[in-house]
Write an enzyme that holds these catalytic residues in place. Structure first.
Site, PDB file in Angstrom:
ATOM      1  N   LYS A 173       0.840  -1.195   0.000  1.00 60.40           N
ATOM      2  CA  LYS A 173       0.000   0.000   0.000  1.00 60.40           C
ATOM      3  C   LYS A 173       0.880   1.252   0.000  1.00 60.40           C
ATOM      4  O   LYS A 173       1.634   1.479   0.945  1.00 60.40           O
ATOM      5  CB  LYS A 173      -0.894   0.027   1.248  1.00 60.40           C
ATOM      6  CG  LYS A 173      -1.948   1.128   1.163  1.00 60.40           C
ATOM      7  CD  LYS A 173      -2.648   1.373   2.476  1.00 60.40           C
ATOM      8  CE  LYS A 173      -2.034   2.496   3.268  1.00 60.40           C
ATOM      9  NZ  LYS A 173      -2.025   3.812   2.604  1.00 60.40           N
ATOM     10  N   GLY A 226       7.222   5.265   7.746  1.00 62.43           N
ATOM     11  CA  GLY A 226       6.255   6.332   8.006  1.00 62.43           C
ATOM     12  C   GLY A 226       6.525   6.955   9.356  1.00 62.43           C
ATOM     13  O   GLY A 226       7.644   6.896   9.870  1.00 62.43           O
ATOM     14  N   THR A 228       6.449   7.906  13.437  1.00 62.25           N
ATOM     15  CA  THR A 228       6.729   7.127  14.644  1.00 62.25           C
ATOM     16  C   THR A 228       5.445   6.673  15.339  1.00 62.25           C
ATOM     17  O   THR A 228       5.349   5.534  15.811  1.00 62.25           O
ATOM     18  CB  THR A 228       7.628   7.963  15.578  1.00 62.25           C
ATOM     19  OG1 THR A 228       8.902   8.094  14.925  1.00 62.25           O
ATOM     20  CG2 THR A 228       7.839   7.309  16.929  1.00 62.25           C
ATOM     21  N   ALA A 229       4.426   7.531  15.380  1.00 63.27           N
ATOM     22  CA  ALA A 229       3.178   7.139  16.053  1.00 63.27           C
ATOM     23  C   ALA A 229       2.528   5.975  15.312  1.00 63.27           C
ATOM     24  O   ALA A 229       2.040   5.017  15.936  1.00 63.27           O
ATOM     25  CB  ALA A 229       2.226   8.334  16.114  1.00 63.27           C
ATOM     26  N   THR A 230       2.538   6.023  13.976  1.00 65.88           N
ATOM     27  CA  THR A 230       1.961   4.917  13.200  1.00 65.88           C
ATOM     28  C   THR A 230       2.782   3.648  13.425  1.00 65.88           C
ATOM     29  O   THR A 230       2.221   2.551  13.564  1.00 65.88           O
ATOM     30  CB  THR A 230       1.941   5.252  11.685  1.00 65.88           C
ATOM     31  OG1 THR A 230       1.469   6.577  11.521  1.00 65.88           O
ATOM     32  CG2 THR A 230       1.056   4.295  10.917  1.00 65.88           C
ATOM     33  N   GLU A 248      10.731   1.811   9.741  1.00 65.48           N
ATOM     34  CA  GLU A 248      11.597   2.958   9.433  1.00 65.48           C
ATOM     35  C   GLU A 248      10.777   4.205   9.727  1.00 65.48           C
ATOM     36  O   GLU A 248       9.821   4.509   9.002  1.00 65.48           O
ATOM     37  CB  GLU A 248      12.000   2.941   7.951  1.00 65.48           C
ATOM     38  CG  GLU A 248      12.757   1.701   7.522  1.00 65.48           C
ATOM     39  CD  GLU A 248      14.159   1.622   8.098  1.00 65.48           C
ATOM     40  OE1 GLU A 248      14.692   2.650   8.567  1.00 65.48           O
ATOM     41  OE2 GLU A 248      14.712   0.513   8.101  1.00 65.48           O
ATOM     42  N   CYS A 282      13.098  12.217   5.635  1.00 62.53           N
ATOM     43  CA  CYS A 282      13.344  11.796   7.023  1.00 62.53           C
ATOM     44  C   CYS A 282      14.793  12.043   7.425  1.00 62.53           C
ATOM     45  O   CYS A 282      15.106  12.106   8.606  1.00 62.53           O
ATOM     46  CB  CYS A 282      12.984  10.322   7.186  1.00 62.53           C
ATOM     47  SG  CYS A 282      13.823   9.297   5.965  1.00 62.53           S
ATOM     48  N   GLU A 383       9.475  16.368  15.262  1.00 54.27           N
ATOM     49  CA  GLU A 383       9.686  16.311  13.817  1.00 54.27           C
ATOM     50  C   GLU A 383       8.688  17.240  13.119  1.00 54.27           C
ATOM     51  O   GLU A 383       7.475  17.083  13.264  1.00 54.27           O
ATOM     52  CB  GLU A 383       9.496  14.875  13.309  1.00 54.27           C
ATOM     53  CG  GLU A 383       9.871  14.733  11.842  1.00 54.27           C
ATOM     54  CD  GLU A 383       9.613  13.337  11.283  1.00 54.27           C
ATOM     55  OE1 GLU A 383       8.541  12.771  11.569  1.00 54.27           O
ATOM     56  OE2 GLU A 383      10.479  12.827  10.546  1.00 54.27           O
TER      57      GLU A 383
HETATM   58  P1  NAD Z   1       2.245   7.986   8.149  1.00 51.85           P
HETATM   59  O1  NAD Z   1       2.750   7.188   9.289  1.00 51.85           O
HETATM   60  O2  NAD Z   1       1.093   8.876   8.366  1.00 51.85           O
HETATM   61  O3  NAD Z   1       1.844   7.048   6.931  1.00 51.85           O
HETATM   62  C1  NAD Z   1       2.738   6.139   6.347  1.00 51.85           C
HETATM   63  C2  NAD Z   1       1.958   5.029   5.705  1.00 51.85           C
HETATM   64  O4  NAD Z   1       1.289   4.293   6.726  1.00 51.85           O
HETATM   65  C3  NAD Z   1       0.861   5.505   4.744  1.00 51.85           C
HETATM   66  O5  NAD Z   1       0.769   4.617   3.661  1.00 51.85           O
HETATM   67  C4  NAD Z   1      -0.376   5.429   5.607  1.00 51.85           C
HETATM   68  O6  NAD Z   1      -1.568   5.276   4.883  1.00 51.85           O
HETATM   69  C5  NAD Z   1      -0.077   4.181   6.427  1.00 51.85           C
HETATM   70  N1  NAD Z   1      -0.831   4.060   7.683  1.00 51.85           N
HETATM   71  C6  NAD Z   1      -1.301   5.054   8.473  1.00 51.85           C
HETATM   72  N2  NAD Z   1      -1.994   4.511   9.508  1.00 51.85           N
HETATM   73  C7  NAD Z   1      -1.919   3.178   9.381  1.00 51.85           C
HETATM   74  C8  NAD Z   1      -2.443   2.086  10.133  1.00 51.85           C
HETATM   75  N3  NAD Z   1      -3.193   2.261  11.213  1.00 51.85           N
HETATM   76  N4  NAD Z   1      -2.172   0.840   9.723  1.00 51.85           N
HETATM   77  C9  NAD Z   1      -1.404   0.632   8.626  1.00 51.85           C
HETATM   78  N5  NAD Z   1      -0.923   1.621   7.844  1.00 51.85           N
HETATM   79  C10 NAD Z   1      -1.167   2.880   8.238  1.00 51.85           C
HETATM   80  O7  NAD Z   1       3.513   8.795   7.613  1.00 51.85           O
HETATM   81  P2  NAD Z   1       3.540   9.865   6.428  1.00 51.85           P
HETATM   82  O8  NAD Z   1       2.950  11.134   6.928  1.00 51.85           O
HETATM   83  O9  NAD Z   1       3.019   9.259   5.182  1.00 51.85           O
HETATM   84  O10 NAD Z   1       5.115  10.040   6.227  1.00 51.85           O
HETATM   85  C11 NAD Z   1       5.892  10.922   6.943  1.00 51.85           C
HETATM   86  C12 NAD Z   1       6.666  10.202   8.027  1.00 51.85           C
HETATM   87  O11 NAD Z   1       7.450   9.160   7.449  1.00 51.85           O
HETATM   88  C13 NAD Z   1       7.649  11.101   8.735  1.00 51.85           C
HETATM   89  O12 NAD Z   1       7.587  10.858  10.118  1.00 51.85           O
HETATM   90  C14 NAD Z   1       8.996  10.662   8.186  1.00 51.85           C
HETATM   91  O13 NAD Z   1      10.094  10.892   9.031  1.00 51.85           O
HETATM   92  C15 NAD Z   1       8.768   9.210   7.998  1.00 51.85           C
HETATM   93  N6  NAD Z   1       9.729   8.656   7.057  1.00 51.85           N
HETATM   94  C16 NAD Z   1      10.700   7.827   7.535  1.00 51.85           C
HETATM   95  C17 NAD Z   1      11.660   7.310   6.673  1.00 51.85           C
HETATM   96  C18 NAD Z   1      12.733   6.379   7.161  1.00 51.85           C
HETATM   97  O14 NAD Z   1      13.349   5.717   6.331  1.00 51.85           O
HETATM   98  N7  NAD Z   1      12.983   6.275   8.454  1.00 51.85           N
HETATM   99  C19 NAD Z   1      11.615   7.637   5.312  1.00 51.85           C
HETATM  100  C20 NAD Z   1      10.610   8.496   4.866  1.00 51.85           C
HETATM  101  C21 NAD Z   1       9.668   8.985   5.745  1.00 51.85           C
END
Ligand code: NAD
Length: 479
Positions: A173, A226, A228-230, A248, A282, A383
């Site tokens: 997804k 994505g 940290t909370a997720t 990650e 990130c 962040e």
């Molecule tokens: P997000 O956590 O809101 O969403 C990421 C993904 O998770 C999306 O596809 C979203 O639909 C999905 N998701 C959300 N809730 C879910 C649930 N309950 N169950 C399963 N999937 C769920 O993050 P975002 O806003 O899309 O991205 C930004 C974040 O990603 C920032 O915190 C950034 O630092 C982080 N990030 C980390 C890295 C890394 O490699 N460490 C790389 C890029 C981005």
């Protein structure tokens, strides 16, 4: 434009006919609909993946490798189309999509297509016991890959390519905010001859589609990038089912500048590490710490360079800073500028929305530099994930090391110095998964990638990714 789920090699509407609007961040308009897939769609994707698994997991490494490299070549041949789609969906400058995002997505397939042919396992002779042990690396089965919006195809394929290379079938997804290039990838996979059902792509909200993937009892591993909370929510959901997890997550990375660095190189790279992709990477160095002896000089030079950055429409060749990904994200980033002011932070430049002529409803923000007095203030700890950096001086190595590590995150750190001993001391003590010295975001796909503390669990990249997507089995033979 309506996009569809890619299940069993075909494109399908969502079973419940639930749709979400897809926005173009450069002008704030809705330009399409995407499925908000339900559990039924995820179940269908799982069934397709499960039926494809026996055959795909038995396909020779050479054949899997050949198909992955073919996907890579097709992506390269469709560079312009994919780059335009990425830029329109995400708001990033087209030049960035064309030079980094899409080429990198192609190299993910090429890299893991090659790496799988070199993935060896160990054997140990138990001397005296007349036995030999060897390690089998077996695919897990059906795995889930969930990715964010900031580097859409680049991070989506960073997961999918090693999962497929190791013989798994995938339910994936992409972010609901940037689904377009993942949708186009389905066509490419068919053209490359990827067997039906090996890769399935479902679109929708995290709380519906994503939740159905992480709750699925037979999707045995989840690779997630994505927030940290997720990530914490996924870990809680997956724990009772003992799923294998790679998480990650977010970052708040220090960029540490010593007076003995190569100044011009540092200055130019720091502009990039602060504001590339509108600061929505990130790995961006969002906390800049500068040795006190050069602080005033740096401040003036940095601000003057930042002021030269051109905020503009993503499709224009000379745009440095495109649009932020969405209206809610723009509002979130702006709210941190208010928080900074309420905490006595000094906004040295930027801080305001930009109305780009002809695209006044787009989500544009000036690159913003905030001088903070105390490293524990919120803008320095949380962040923000936008074109906003903080700067403050430090006295010495111990002082900056304490501040650099005094956050809940630990993804990456950048260090600017020409002192070798200091480089070694600091690199070993910085709490981060990646330390760049005199450079930023130089990536070699063979290296481990990931964070410590609230920045994640597990490592991707190179053989680490191939290990994650396989189960190690010890076979002990007495002879
Ligand atoms: P997000 O956590 O809101 O969403 C990421 C993904 O998770 C999306 O596809 C979203 O639909 C999905 N998701 C959300 N809730 C879910 C649930 N309950 N169950 C399963 N999937 C769920 O993050 P975002 O806003 O899309 O991205 C930004 C974040 O990603 C920032 O915190 C950034 O630092 C982080 N990030 C980390 C890295 C890394 O490699 N460490 C790389 C890029 C981005």
């Amino acid at each position: 434009m309506k996009i569809q789920n890619y299940i069993n090699g075909n494109f399908h509407d969502p079973v419940d006919q639930q749709w979400l609007d897809n926005y173009n961040p450069s002008n704030g308009t809705v330009y399409g609909q995407i499925p908000n897939s339900s559990k039924a769609d995820v179940d269908n994707a799982y069934i397709a993946a499960k039926s494809a698994f026996p055959s795909w997991s038995q396909t020779t490494l050479e054949e899997r490798s050949r198909i992955l490299i073919k996907i890579s070549e097709l992506l390269e041949s469709h560079l312009q189309r994919f780059a335009e789609a990425e830029s329109k969906d995400n708001g990033k400058p087209i030049a960035l999509a064309k030079s980094i995002d899409i080429p990198r997505a192609a190299s993910n397939f090429r890299f893991f297509g090659n790496a799988i042919t070199q993935f060896a396992s160990e054997s140990h002779e138990s001397v005296g016991q007349q036995a030999i042990n060897y390690t089998l690396r077996q695919p897990i089965g059906v795995v889930g890959c969930i990715s964010p919006w900031n580097l859409p195809l680049y991070l989506f394929t960073w997961k999918i390519a090693p999962a497929l290379a190791t013989g798994n079938c995938v339910v994936a997804k992409p972010s609901e905010v940037t689904p377009m290039t993942a949708y186009l990838l389905g066509e490419i996979c068919n053209e490359a001859g990827l067997p039906k059902g090996v890769l399935n792509i479902v679109h929708g909200l995290g709380t519906t589609t994503g939740q159905a993937i992480i709750e699925h009892p037979d999707i045995k591993a989840i690779s997630f990038t994505g927030g940290t909370a997720t990530g914490a929510h996924i870990a809680r959901t997956a724990a009772p089912m003992f799923k294998k997890l790679s998480l990650e997550l977010g970052g708040k990375n220090p960029n540490i500048i010593f007076a003995d660095c190569d100044y011009e190189d540092m200055l130019n790279t720091t502009v990039r590490s602060s504001f590339a992709n509108q600061g929505q990477i990130c790995l961006c160095g969002s906390r800049i710490f500068v040795e006190a002896t050069i602080y005033e000089q740096f401040k003036s030079d940095f601000i003057s360079k930042v002021k030269q950055l051109k905020v503009g429409h993503p499709s224009e060749a000379h745009t440095d800073i495109g649009a932020l990904v969405s209206k809610p994200h723009l509002e979130k980033v702006k709210s941190y500028i208010d928080i900074a002011k309420s905490e006595n932070g000094d906004v040295l430049c930027g801080g305001e929305e930009v109305k780009v002529q002809g695209f006044e409803n787009g989500y544009y923000l000036e690159p913003t530099v905030i001088e903070v007095k105390d490293d524990t203030c919120r803008v320095n700890q949380e962040e923000i994930f936008g074109p906003v950096v903080t700067i403050m001086p430090f006295a010495d190595e111990d002082d900056v090391l304490q501040m650099a590590n005094r956050v809940k995150y630990g993804l990456s750190a950048t260090l600017w110095t020409n002192d070798l001993k200091r480089t070694m001391r600091m690199s070993h003590q910085l709490q981060a998964g990646i330390v760049w010295v005199n450079t930023w975001m130089m990536r070699d796909l063979r290296t481990p990638f990931g964070g410590v503390k609230a920045s994640g669990v597990g490592r991707e990249g190179g053989f680490e990714a191939l290990r994650f997507f396989t189960e190690a089995k010890n076979v002990c033979i007495k002879y």
